[in-house]
Design a protein around this motif. Structure first.
Motif, short mmCIF file in Angstrom:
data_model
loop_
_atom_site.label_atom_id
_atom_site.label_comp_id
_atom_site.label_asym_id
_atom_site.label_seq_id
_atom_site.Cartn_x
_atom_site.Cartn_y
_atom_site.Cartn_z
N GLN A 41 -2.20 -56.46 -12.56
CA GLN A 41 -1.83 -57.48 -13.54
C GLN A 41 -0.33 -57.77 -13.49
N TRP A 68 -4.16 -64.47 -21.42
CA TRP A 68 -5.10 -63.72 -20.59
C TRP A 68 -6.31 -64.57 -20.21
N SER A 72 -6.87 -65.42 -16.34
CA SER A 72 -8.03 -64.78 -15.72
C SER A 72 -9.10 -65.77 -15.29
#
Length: 447
Positions: A41, A68, A72
């Protein structure tokens, strides 16, 4: 404790320290998985936001959950994590690894007879090499896949200082300490460095800790290393012969050449390098960045082999057998007695004394960023680089600290949690956060 004691009536084998896993073993595995996830990450976020201030502004404006979800949806984190944990097939099994025949190279050499390379599926040819310039050239020309290098060399090569630029990475520090200033026997009465004006000293390479430590030591005693003495580059295997012939007055060199000079009764050990900076890096294990990109699984296997060997070399109980294994001509080509004195730290100093210094050499593999900062500060101090030095960028680009921590954790070697540390060189503290101020604080330096 990694595991609860199954023979302790008070221990529970069905729980872990945090209470969220069925066993402590599952807890430990989950911690490693979490570390792998965080590394991936962090790598992705650094790529998306090269300026960390931009990343922080973005997260504050949209929130962590929204960020996120958005990122993602574009980046397959799950697939990347699975790939990171999988030991894939080796892209390249036959490797050529260069080394100079000195005790600094012990971990990478010992990995051969101990079978650590073979256990990782690698067929490594150990390439004994005459000098550091040749090592550098063979790595740049891709004749060697990886190599023993002096700690400053990958920094200089990556920056294009002294050679064409070629991105080269430090996997591990091969050794800390393990060097000395050795003088010719005729100088027994000249123990004060202020008496050394006009001396000729050998160093193994310009981009070496030997050069920078000797310069530091001389300057602290009021001598300008560029005008008051002569510094000559001499390959380590030729240092003792040059001392015997009177071509040089002394050298700051790697072991075992210091001890060999004592053994041959041509020199004495004036001071160990650990008395200048205890814990200083000397040599590293380096690999071209291109090799890492093209052979990630082979690179990981090589990393594991070297770290296992470093762990073996750190244990004092193994030092006598190391001396025996390293002595033959295909490795260091030195008398076992010489190597044993170096590796155990119980040695004759050439002045009639037997000293006992167990910390004379150690094999701590962790590549602290602060080590790179100090090396860069000395490159600036002595004019090898000019103008502003991007300490952080260069250190993080060259020293593979994150990889070292990951592989050390997987092998249970307990790497430090910090990336930097302060230390003292001849009593003067080096704070990596104030590297330029440190350079400017010296009265003797290159204008």
């Amino acid at each position: 404790m990694s595991l609860h004691d199954p023979f302790d009536p008070n221990s529970q084998l069905t729980t872990c320290s945090c209470g969220r896993h069925a066993s402590q073993a599952e807890h430990d595995l989950a911690e490693v998985d979490a570390l792998n996830q965080r590394v991936i990450q962090s790598t992705v976020m650094r790529a998306l936001f090269p300026q960390d201030a931009e990343r922080r502004r973005f997260l504050r404006s949209v929130g962590a959950s929204t960020a996120w979800a958005a990122i993602s949806s574009l980046i397959p984190f799950g697939a990347l994590e699975a790939m990171a944990q999988e030991k894939g097939s080796l892209e390249k099994k036959d490797l050529k690894v260069g080394f100079i025949p000195i005790t600094c190279a012990s971990p990478l050499i010992m990995a051969d007879p101990l079978g650590f390379y073979k256990k990782e599926g690698l067929n490594v040819s150990m390439m004994k090499t005459a000098g550091w310039a040749l090592i550098r050239d063979k790595v740049i020309n891709k004749e060697y896949d990886a190599s023993h290098m002096l700690a400053p060399m990958p920094l200089a090569i990556s920056m294009g200082v002294g050679s064409n630029a070629a991105q080269t990475n430090v996997m591990t520090i091969q050794n800390v300490n393990g060097q000395a200033i050795t003088l010719a026997m005729k100088h027994k009465d000249k123990r004060d460095p202020k008496q050394w004006k006009g001396f000729k000293f050998a160093i193994p390479f310009e981009f070496s800790m030997h050069n920078f430590l000797l310069r530091y030591y001389l300057a602290e005693h009021g001598l300008n290393p560029d005008t008051d003495v002569q510094l000559r580059v001499v390959p380590p295997p030729e240092m003792v012969a040059n001392l015997r012939a009177g071509n040089i007055d002394g050298f700051l060199g790697p072991d075992p050449v210091n001890q060999r000079a004592v053994f041959d009764e041509v020199g004495f050990i004036h001071i160990l390098s650990r008395e200048i900076w205890d814990g200083h890096p000397c040599c590293s294990f380096a690999v071209p960045n291109e090799f890492i990109q093209q052979n990630p699984n082979s690179f990981a296997a090589l990393y594991r082999a070297i770290l296992k060997s470093a762990a073996m070399a750190r244990d004092p109980k193994n030092r006598p057998i190391m001396a025996e294994v390293l002595a033959p001509a295909n490795y260091l080509n030195q008398p076992k007695a010489v190597l044993e004195q170096v590796l155990t730290g119980k040695f004759a100093d050439g002045l009639g004394n037997v000293r006992n210094v167990p910390e004379r050499v150690d094999y701590d593999p962790f590549p602290w960023y602060s080590m790179a900062y100090w090396i860069l500060s000395q490159m600036k101090r002595w004019g090898y680089v000019k103008g502003d030095v991007r300490y952080k960028d260069i250190a993080e680009k060259v020293y593979l600290l994150t990889d070292a921590r990951k592989h050390m954790t997987e092998l249970g070697l307990n790497p430090p949690k910090e990336n930097m540390k302060k230390f003292k060189v001849m009593g003067k503290e080096f704070d990596p956060a104030k590297a330029d101020a440190y350079v400017n604080s010296f009265a003797i330096r290159k204008a």
